[in-house]
Write an enzyme that holds these catalytic residues in place. Sequence first.
Site, PDB file in Angstrom:
ATOM      1  N   ASP A 160      -9.266  16.661   5.365  1.00  0.00           N
ATOM      2  CA  ASP A 160      -9.065  17.315   3.542  1.00  0.00           C
ATOM      3  C   ASP A 160      -7.908  18.783   3.990  1.00  0.00           C
ATOM      4  OD1 ASP A 160     -10.908  17.003   1.218  1.00  0.00           O
ATOM      5  OD2 ASP A 160      -9.663  19.144   0.904  1.00  0.00           O
TER       6      ASP A 160
ATOM      7  N   ASP B  67      -2.750  16.749   5.485  1.00  0.00           N
ATOM      8  CA  ASP B  67      -2.579  15.809   4.546  1.00  0.00           C
ATOM      9  C   ASP B  67      -2.328  14.432   4.881  1.00  0.00           C
ATOM     10  OD1 ASP B  67      -1.408  14.455   1.905  1.00  0.00           O
ATOM     11  OD2 ASP B  67       0.550  16.610   2.494  1.00  0.00           O
TER      12      ASP B  67
ATOM     13  N   CYS C  34     -14.367   8.675  -8.640  1.00  0.00           N
ATOM     14  CA  CYS C  34     -15.276   9.082 -10.014  1.00  0.00           C
ATOM     15  C   CYS C  34     -14.485   9.420 -10.721  1.00  0.00           C
ATOM     16  CB  CYS C  34     -16.048  10.470  -9.103  1.00  0.00           C
ATOM     17  SG  CYS C  34     -14.568  11.814  -8.770  1.00  0.00           S
TER      18      CYS C  34
ATOM     19  N   CYS D  78     -11.485  13.993   2.598  1.00  0.00           N
ATOM     20  CA  CYS D  78     -13.388  14.145   2.334  1.00  0.00           C
ATOM     21  C   CYS D  78     -14.721  15.017   2.569  1.00  0.00           C
ATOM     22  CB  CYS D  78     -13.874  14.248   4.522  1.00  0.00           C
ATOM     23  SG  CYS D  78     -13.357  15.876   4.741  1.00  0.00           S
ATOM     24  N   ALA D  79     -13.906  16.119   1.827  1.00  0.00           N
ATOM     25  CA  ALA D  79     -14.548  17.473   1.256  1.00  0.00           C
ATOM     26  C   ALA D  79     -15.381  16.884   0.074  1.00  0.00           C
ATOM     27  CB  ALA D  79     -13.857  18.616   0.387  1.00  0.00           C
TER      28      ALA D  79
ATOM     29  N   GLY E 126     -20.462  14.549   1.410  1.00  0.00           N
ATOM     30  CA  GLY E 126     -21.854  13.897   1.070  1.00  0.00           C
ATOM     31  C   GLY E 126     -21.383  12.599   2.275  1.00  0.00           C
TER      32      GLY E 126
END
Length: 446
Positions: free
Chosen positions: A288, A314, A385, A267-268, A271
């Site tokens: 995370d 994990d 990404c 999740c880190a 956003g």
Amino acid sequence: MSQQRHSTPRSKSLDNGLAVRAAAARALAPVITGKKSLNDLDDHQVIARDRSLFKELCFGTCRTLPRLEALTAQLLEKPFKTRDADVQALLLVGIYQLLYLRVPAHAAVGETAGAARLLGKTWATRVLNGCLRRLQRDSAALQAEADKDPAVALLHPRWWVKSLRQAWPEDWKRICEANNQPGPMTLRVNRRFGDREMYLERLDSPARLCPHAPDGLTLETPCEVTELPGFREGHVSVQDESAQLAAVLLGPVIAPRPGARVLDACCAPGGKASHLLELFDIEMQAIDSDDVRLARVEDTLSRLGLDAELVHGDATAQDWWDGTPFDAILLDAPCSGSGVIRRHPDIKRLRRPSDIAKLAELQSRLLDNLWPLLAKGGTLLYATCSVLPEENTEQLQAFLARTPDAEVTTPDGLAWGQPAGAGRQLLPSIDSHDGFFYARLKKTAA
């Protein structure tokens, strides 16, 4: 009458000029040796007035690194020793200033060479001065020679160019060009305090509405986040348009189910989780494996006045799971970052060709481990990404082949991105969104 001589005091601006360049060299040395990223720039002591120059020197040098290093090879009779990576970084910083910044040439040369003294390497001042003055004299010829290598001219390592060309034979040059430009500053307006049209009126600087993310605004000129109206109060966050589309894809699934149980895996920095919490009535669990980054998620949620159960764990294991299935899972998987190189230009140096297969294997394990945690009829949104098929289309193709109860529900005919196997691929675009991949899957009863 005898005359008394007075020594001329050193200019504070000169001292500051030396200090900011020395700080940039210290920050860049572990990057160019492949040991560290630019994530810890705030740990370096630089006076407030010079912070923007410091960051520009660090990010700009990494962004143009292949070309700067090709020029360095021409300017030096022999390479610096490994223990002098900071001097190597200082030379790169000097070349970057001469070629890419509107810094007076005398400052780019003199203050960069002089900064070697602050590194405890006075011997290097003469070497740096000579190299930078030669670049001034022979700039056109030296640059023309360096640019004979197409990869150097495109400011990418050869293996990156090869990978992008294979993946996107029609678009690879545009991807490289977008990677070489700083990404725009895009905001996500918190609808709890009004829509983006209302927030647009509060801004002092020009901005435009994002065409695809309904909460997004892109500033014409970036600014410090503290200058944004209502930032401290949680009225707005900084988030690229591509990243905001996670909520667009998950919204139709969770909006009709108040209190839906949602997992944000990996999740880190938080956003996407905070965006979902701003928009929907859900019960969020966010996990995370990095406790430092998880603390950033906590800070983000606190600023926005949002609540989620944060778990240090994990996501390739299940020892943190209480056994209650999730209605939706967002898997923003660790990836190469090939779609966000413009925001993290140190990726050009730090990422290795062998990393791609390792990351693909990790993504595969994450998918296989998280799928059983999803309720029947639930939805998993896979996101990266990245623009590389090994992490996206090929990853999903393999997962679907071994997972008979997974059904693709990625919408057709979206106004953004392009079809890519089971998902949708956005390529980085100058002055617009980052590169991103999304695939939405439903767990059937089969």
